[in-house]
Design an enzyme around this catalytic site. Structure first.
Site, PDB file in Angstrom:
ATOM      1  N   TYR A   1      -0.329 -25.964  28.818  1.00 47.63           N
ATOM      2  CA  TYR A   1      -1.344 -24.828  28.367  1.00 47.63           C
ATOM      3  C   TYR A   1      -1.325 -23.836  29.461  1.00 47.63           C
ATOM      4  O   TYR A   1      -1.201 -22.532  29.214  1.00 47.63           O
ATOM      5  CB  TYR A   1      -2.696 -25.319  27.922  1.00 47.63           C
ATOM      6  CG  TYR A   1      -3.621 -24.269  27.561  1.00 47.63           C
ATOM      7  CD1 TYR A   1      -3.514 -23.808  26.291  1.00 47.63           C
ATOM      8  CD2 TYR A   1      -4.479 -23.601  28.367  1.00 47.63           C
ATOM      9  CE1 TYR A   1      -4.261 -22.727  25.666  1.00 47.63           C
ATOM     10  CE2 TYR A   1      -5.382 -22.700  27.712  1.00 47.63           C
ATOM     11  CZ  TYR A   1      -5.291 -22.202  26.514  1.00 47.63           C
ATOM     12  OH  TYR A   1      -6.148 -21.324  26.056  1.00 47.63           O
TER      13      TYR A   1
ATOM     14  N   GLY B   1      -2.253 -19.763  19.194  1.00 48.41           N
ATOM     15  CA  GLY B   1      -1.928 -20.595  20.054  1.00 48.41           C
ATOM     16  C   GLY B   1      -2.379 -21.936  19.760  1.00 48.41           C
ATOM     17  O   GLY B   1      -3.176 -22.158  19.146  1.00 48.41           O
TER      18      GLY B   1
ATOM     19  N   SER C   1      -6.300 -16.895  10.691  1.00 39.31           N
ATOM     20  CA  SER C   1      -7.096 -17.617   9.705  1.00 39.31           C
ATOM     21  C   SER C   1      -8.408 -18.200  10.361  1.00 39.31           C
ATOM     22  O   SER C   1      -9.154 -18.575   9.591  1.00 39.31           O
ATOM     23  CB  SER C   1      -6.289 -18.917   9.197  1.00 39.31           C
ATOM     24  OG  SER C   1      -6.086 -19.997  10.198  1.00 39.31           O
ATOM     25  N   SER C   2      -8.588 -18.083  11.797  1.00 37.23           N
ATOM     26  CA  SER C   2      -9.800 -18.540  12.506  1.00 37.23           C
ATOM     27  C   SER C   2     -10.061 -17.985  13.648  1.00 37.23           C
ATOM     28  O   SER C   2      -9.094 -17.426  14.198  1.00 37.23           O
ATOM     29  CB  SER C   2      -9.751 -20.107  12.528  1.00 37.23           C
ATOM     30  OG  SER C   2      -8.737 -20.490  13.345  1.00 37.23           O
ATOM     31  N   GLY C   3     -11.175 -18.069  14.202  1.00 40.02           N
ATOM     32  CA  GLY C   3     -11.794 -17.910  15.725  1.00 40.02           C
ATOM     33  C   GLY C   3     -11.609 -16.597  15.808  1.00 40.02           C
ATOM     34  O   GLY C   3     -11.859 -15.639  15.097  1.00 40.02           O
TER      35      GLY C   3
ATOM     36  N   SER D   1      -5.392 -16.424  28.766  1.00 37.84           N
ATOM     37  CA  SER D   1      -6.447 -17.306  28.903  1.00 37.84           C
ATOM     38  C   SER D   1      -6.890 -17.095  30.469  1.00 37.84           C
ATOM     39  O   SER D   1      -6.152 -17.008  31.293  1.00 37.84           O
ATOM     40  CB  SER D   1      -6.123 -18.630  28.299  1.00 37.84           C
ATOM     41  OG  SER D   1      -7.148 -19.457  29.018  1.00 37.84           O
TER      42      SER D   1
ATOM     43  N   ASP E   1       5.081 -20.110  11.271  1.00 40.42           N
ATOM     44  CA  ASP E   1       4.971 -21.010  12.290  1.00 40.42           C
ATOM     45  C   ASP E   1       5.787 -20.762  13.517  1.00 40.42           C
ATOM     46  O   ASP E   1       6.928 -20.888  13.637  1.00 40.42           O
ATOM     47  CB  ASP E   1       5.753 -22.497  11.544  1.00 40.42           C
ATOM     48  CG  ASP E   1       5.418 -23.518  12.333  1.00 40.42           C
ATOM     49  OD1 ASP E   1       5.230 -23.743  13.699  1.00 40.42           O
ATOM     50  OD2 ASP E   1       6.225 -24.779  12.025  1.00 40.42           O
ATOM     51  N   LEU E   2       5.216 -20.550  14.577  1.00 40.45           N
ATOM     52  CA  LEU E   2       5.678 -20.120  15.830  1.00 40.45           C
ATOM     53  C   LEU E   2       6.372 -21.338  16.450  1.00 40.45           C
ATOM     54  O   LEU E   2       7.170 -21.095  17.492  1.00 40.45           O
ATOM     55  CB  LEU E   2       4.653 -19.647  16.979  1.00 40.45           C
ATOM     56  CG  LEU E   2       4.106 -18.094  16.385  1.00 40.45           C
ATOM     57  CD1 LEU E   2       3.039 -17.695  17.274  1.00 40.45           C
ATOM     58  CD2 LEU E   2       4.910 -17.233  16.728  1.00 40.45           C
TER      59      LEU E   2
END
Length: 265
Positions: free
Chosen positions: A156, A75, A12-14, A116, A49-50
């Site tokens: 993270y 994430g 939905s984003s990014g 990442s 929903d993870l």
């Protein structure tokens, strides 16, 4: 008819939204998975929903057509108080999701796990990743976090180290299934969660962005993800690809004291 069918989590984003747009513009059929209730550039959106194993099971049951590739992109950033959720969503949930849709991946399909630059310390974190990977219940995960003193930033970093190591470990198995698996490791990308990373990594991140000239943008990452998903990348297997504007090179130069090799300064 669409050329190929691709699944993307966190659509939905990014980066996920840009990847969906790129794939749609190339004529592909895109199935998005997200906790959000709307997303652009997808042919179908499935609620996911993870952080909820029941949601993962329900979402994967709704995927009823074979796919040519999957980008595990969803994430959470490092936010205090969300340590358990970060490890569940960024690693354990992604792992469960992939396991459940494996039967629907076509021969030759590509899996791209979004790691990442924060996971680049995986060589030092191997044993902790192994302990994390052995957990199977929320209580075990909470006890693990408490026992090992894991704050949000470490949660993270650990989740991304785990993604990289898991992908490495699965490479030969995936090749045996006729599949490919790789990871991408972006650094300092200008999305809505960049401020979370600025707070977590502070001056170190600010200095890296200054040296690189700017943060990256989601399109730059999505373009590489689209390539890795495509048949053109079919000999790239078990790799972790850094996309960080040179930040990893800066760190390696300092760590290995390579300044003496510079001849163009």
């Amino acid at each position: 008819m669409p050329q190929s069918t691709y699944a993307i989590t966190g659509v939905s984003s990014g980066i996920g939204a840009e990847l969906a747009r790129i794939l749609k513009e190339r004529g592909h059929y895109v199935i998005g998975f997200d906790i959000a209730t709307s997303a652009e550039h997808v042919d179908r959106l499935i609620a996911l929903d993870l952080n909820d194993p029941g949601s993962i099971a329900a979402a994967t049951k709704q995927l009823d057509i074979p796919v040519d590739g999957l980008c595990n992109n969803a994430g959470l950033p490092p936010r205090e108080g969300l340590e358990t959720t970060i490890l569940q969503v960024n690693y354990l949930g992604q792992r469960d999701f992939l396991k459940r849709i494996l039967p629907l991946l076509k021969p030759g399909a590509s899996i791209v796990n979004m790691a990442s630059r924060a996971g680049q310390g995986w060589r030092d974190g191997v044993h902790q990743v192994k302990r994390l990977s052995a957990l199977s219940t929320p209580k075990e995960l909470k006890d693990f976090i408490a026992a090992e003193g894991i704050d949000a930033t470490r949660a993270y970093n650990l989740s991304k180290e785990a993604l990289i190591l898991w992908s490495l470990a699965e490479t030969e198995t995936m090749i045996g299934r006729g599949l490919r698996i790789n990871t991408l490791s972006p650094g300092a990308i200008a999305t809505g969660i960049l401020d979370d990373f600025a707070r977590a990594f502070g001056d170190k991140m600010a200095r890296n962005v200054e040296r690189a000239g700017r943060p990256g943008n989601p399109v730059e990452i999505a373009n590489v993800a689209a390539f890795l998903l495509s048949p053109e990348a079919n000999w790239i297997k078990g790799s972790d690809i850094s996309i960080d504007g040179g930040m990893s090179a800066f760190a390696a130069t300092e760590m290995l004291d390579l300044e003496s090799l510079q001849v163009c300064s």
